[in-house]
Design a protein around this motif. Structure first.
Motif, PDB file in Angstrom:
ATOM      1  N   ALA A  51      82.641  49.742 164.312  1.00  0.00           N
ATOM      2  CA  ALA A  51      81.198  49.480 164.377  1.00  0.00           C
ATOM      3  C   ALA A  51      80.829  48.253 163.551  1.00  0.00           C
ATOM      4  O   ALA A  51      80.004  47.426 163.971  1.00  0.00           O
ATOM      5  CB  ALA A  51      80.422  50.702 163.885  1.00  0.00           C
ATOM      6  N   GLN A  52      81.447  48.111 162.373  1.00  0.00           N
ATOM      7  CA  GLN A  52      81.147  46.953 161.523  1.00  0.00           C
ATOM      8  C   GLN A  52      81.697  45.669 162.122  1.00  0.00           C
ATOM      9  O   GLN A  52      81.052  44.619 162.049  1.00  0.00           O
ATOM     10  CB  GLN A  52      81.734  47.188 160.127  1.00  0.00           C
ATOM     11  N   SER A  55      79.413  44.704 164.888  1.00  0.00           N
ATOM     12  CA  SER A  55      78.189  44.149 164.306  1.00  0.00           C
ATOM     13  C   SER A  55      78.418  42.720 163.827  1.00  0.00           C
ATOM     14  O   SER A  55      77.571  41.839 164.057  1.00  0.00           O
ATOM     15  CB  SER A  55      77.735  45.022 163.125  1.00  0.00           C
ATOM     16  N   GLN A 209      74.693  46.727 168.552  1.00  0.00           N
ATOM     17  CA  GLN A 209      74.085  47.406 167.413  1.00  0.00           C
ATOM     18  C   GLN A 209      74.496  46.708 166.126  1.00  0.00           C
ATOM     19  O   GLN A 209      75.683  46.461 165.879  1.00  0.00           O
ATOM     20  CB  GLN A 209      74.534  48.873 167.372  1.00  0.00           C
ATOM     21  N   THR A 211      75.009  46.669 162.129  1.00  0.00           N
ATOM     22  CA  THR A 211      75.304  47.625 161.069  1.00  0.00           C
ATOM     23  C   THR A 211      75.199  46.916 159.723  1.00  0.00           C
ATOM     24  O   THR A 211      76.060  46.089 159.387  1.00  0.00           O
ATOM     25  CB  THR A 211      76.726  48.202 161.236  1.00  0.00           C
ATOM     26  N   VAL A 213      75.554  45.965 155.860  1.00  0.00           N
ATOM     27  CA  VAL A 213      76.605  46.202 154.874  1.00  0.00           C
ATOM     28  C   VAL A 213      76.071  45.793 153.496  1.00  0.00           C
ATOM     29  O   VAL A 213      75.564  44.682 153.335  1.00  0.00           O
ATOM     30  CB  VAL A 213      77.880  45.390 155.184  1.00  0.00           C
ATOM     31  N   PHE A 271      75.446  41.608 157.801  1.00  0.00           N
ATOM     32  CA  PHE A 271      75.729  42.443 158.969  1.00  0.00           C
ATOM     33  C   PHE A 271      77.186  42.307 159.415  1.00  0.00           C
ATOM     34  O   PHE A 271      77.535  42.652 160.534  1.00  0.00           O
ATOM     35  CB  PHE A 271      74.783  42.081 160.118  1.00  0.00           C
TER      36      PHE A 271
END
Length: 413
Positions: A51-52, A55, A209, A211, A213, A271
């Motif tokens: 996911a990261q 992103s 999406q 994400t 950080v 992000f």
């Protein structure tokens, strides 16, 4: 007079617009396709989750599109912005042991701030661009070398995936060089789809999406990752970017260009994005006669390229999911084919001056070794070792002022 001036009749205006937009769209597609696997693999290497990584790819792609549109529109020049491709390769090489992605993001932010400061303080920018060419080029070659070995390893370990990719790349390199890397990517996607059981994406989220950080500023990782990322981005991307634009007659304002890309890098880091910079190869497409005969109108091609990046950014989750189902060595192999040209250029630049070849080779070997000393990675030590040897053996200022590193961004960025 240029070769385009032989035309007796100007083409219709609608043809002009089609030429400008088609060139920009091609530049955007080729720029993304040629090295997105390297970006995803690099982010995952420094601890990013799927996911990261998605992103990070999303924010980098959209941000470089928006900055490209803004700068091209503001200065009426075909300025194109790209992610730092050698920087992504550095992430793979610098990742030794467990790395917290939050700490990597802290290093990304430091890199972005330093790029921004180079724009605000011209003296610092000049200092960085005067890093001796053999050292900067050799460090970059050492970073790229393990990546370029991956196609060989993948062809041996996963021949049903690696060989179609390499053969496609070789064929297109002969008949359509610009599409060699994107073609290899398509061959790899087909091979992965045919050999993956069940869904190719395995239920992975492919919707775009972001994400966030929360960064952690680790001094050790800043030294081993942040500083080398800054150096390779400046020497391996920004300097060639300015050089390419100058070769087509465009004097890109260095201060604003570095300040804006540095600020965009900082914003992207929150992000998961690593670094943004001026493009070289995509800039060569949008700044050349291929985009339009009239140099004053070529900025429209960059606007088209930037718009293409923004649209493609919506597919970042899809691209990351694809990378996630492939064997890691195959993902790196695709990137390895993309950076072979950059490796050739770096090696040639590093060994150009006979009197500095020992220092250059030492820098290359340390960078390629992947060693970690007191928690600091090989890229930093390569710069230090190379500088010490060059000073010991005698470094002349004239060598430091030789032509800048002209490392190509893989295929298109």
């Amino acid at each position: 007079m240029g070769p385009h001036n032989f035309r007796a009749v100007n083409p219709p205006k609608d043809f002009d617009i089609f030429q400008l937009f088609s060139t920009g769209i091609i530049a955007g597609i080729a720029g993304f396709a040629s090295s997105f696997t390297l970006v995803v693999a690099g982010l995952q290497a420094v601890g990013a989750s799927d996911a990261q990584a998605a992103s990070g790819l999303l924010i980098l792609t959209v941000m470089m599109g928006l900055v490209t549109i803004g700068m091209a529109w503001r200065y009426r020049m075909p300025i194109t912005v790209a992610w730092s491709t050698p920087g992504a390769a550095l992430l793979i090489v610098a990742a030794q042991g467990d790395v917290q992605f939050q700490a990597a993001v802290g290093a990304f932010i430091v890199c972005g701030v330093l790029i921004m400061v180079c724009g605000l303080v011209p003296a610092l920018g000049r200092l960085i661009t005067r890093i001796p060419q053999p050292i900067a080029s050799a460090m970059l070659a050492g970073i790229l070398f393990p990546i370029c070995l991956a196609p060989i390893t993948a062809s041996v370990e996963y021949p049903w995936l690696g060989l179609p990719m390499v053969v496609t790349w070789l064929i297109l390199l002969k008949v359509a060089p610009r599409w060699a890397v994107p073609g290899a990517l398509v061959a790899a996607i087909v091979a992965i789809a045919l050999t993956t059981e069940g869904s190719v994406f395995g239920g992975a989220a492919v919707a775009p999406q972001l994400t966030p950080v929360v960064p952690v500023f680790d001094p050790t990782l800043i030294l081993s990752l942040g500083i080398p990322l800054f150096v390779v981005t400046m020497a391996g991307q920004n300097v060639p970017g300015f050089t390419v634009m100058r070769s087509y007659g465009y004097a890109v304002p260095a201060g604003p260009a570095l300040s804006v890309t540095g600020a965009a890098s900082v914003a992207s880091a929150f992000f998961g994005g690593h670094a943004l910079n001026l493009a070289a190869i995509t800039a060569a497409l949008t700044a050349s006669e291929e985009a339009h005969d009239d140099p004053k109108r070529r900025w429209i091609a960059s606007v088209a390229a930037g718009s293409t990046y923004v649209v493609i950014g919506l597919a970042a989750g899809f691209a990351t999911a694809l990378v996630s189902v492939a064997p890691p060595i195959v993902v790196v192999a695709i990137a390895g084919l993309a950076v072979i040209g950059a490796l050739i250029t770096s090696v040639r630049s590093a060994l150009d001056a006979a009197e500095h070849r020992i220092a250059a080779i030492a820098t290359f070997l340390v960078a390629a070794s992947g060693v970690t000393v007191i928690g600091i990675g090989s890229a930093f030590w390569a710069l230090l070792v190379g500088a010490i040897i060059m000073l010991w053996l005698g470094w002349s200022r004239s060598a430091g002022r030789s032509k800048p590193v002209t490392t190509e961004e893989p295929s298109s960025t």
